[in-house]
Design a protein around this motif. Sequence first.
Motif, short mmCIF file in Angstrom:
data_model
loop_
_atom_site.label_atom_id
_atom_site.label_comp_id
_atom_site.label_asym_id
_atom_site.label_seq_id
_atom_site.Cartn_x
_atom_site.Cartn_y
_atom_site.Cartn_z
N LEU A 1 0.06 -4.32 2.46
CA LEU A 1 0.34 -5.64 3.00
C LEU A 1 0.93 -6.58 1.95
N MET A 2 0.53 -6.39 0.71
CA MET A 2 1.05 -7.23 -0.38
C MET A 2 2.37 -6.70 -0.93
N ARG B 1 -8.42 -0.48 0.47
CA ARG B 1 -7.70 -0.86 -0.76
C ARG B 1 -6.21 -0.56 -0.64
N GLY B 2 -5.89 0.60 -0.09
CA GLY B 2 -4.48 0.95 0.11
C GLY B 2 -3.80 0.06 1.14
N ALA C 1 -0.43 4.50 -7.20
CA ALA C 1 0.56 3.66 -6.54
C ALA C 1 0.31 2.17 -6.74
N VAL C 2 -0.89 1.77 -6.94
CA VAL C 2 -1.21 0.34 -7.02
C VAL C 2 -1.20 -0.15 -8.43
#
Length: 183
Positions: A125-126, A119-120, A182-183
């Motif tokens: 990458l995005m 997931r991280g 963070a996301v």
Amino acid sequence: MSADTHASPPRSRERSHQAGVDERFSGNAHPLAQRGRLATVAAEDEARVARVAAEPTSAVPVMSTTSAAPITSTDAPLPWARDSGVMPTLDRQPRLRQMFGVCAWAAVLGVLGLAIGIRGFVAVLMKATPGWYEPAMIGVGIVGIGLTVGAFATVYRRRLPYLLLTAATLVLAYAALLTVTAV
């Protein structure tokens, strides 16, 4: 009769050479006295191999089952391989129940850690994460893996592996918190 199928009798020199080849393959290549010497050499070689195989090659002394004194060898094949008697031996082995518990807990940590890591990685990458996320996750991952490896290295102890796996679980929870933040 054709020339291919016709075999002429061997000449005297060839006959003696051919007889030697036949004797060699039939097991009579060596005279009786030489065969006795070869058998003696083979027996000595087998005895030497058995003696070397029986010698201890570990630097850790092996404890005798009848006494508390270590069994030492003065004729070890290498000087550094002699038993010094300084280091104690670890005769304890982990119980299978404890080994299974540590393996199962580590497997669950590995699967959850992989899910959090994937997931991280997708978020990185995005380009959807702040700059502190990557170094923090690398550090947290190294600490978690180190604690899990430490649990396996100390599996013969009673409580230490479980303490290390508890710490690794807390580190994994912190990694999940970092990822969610963070996301």
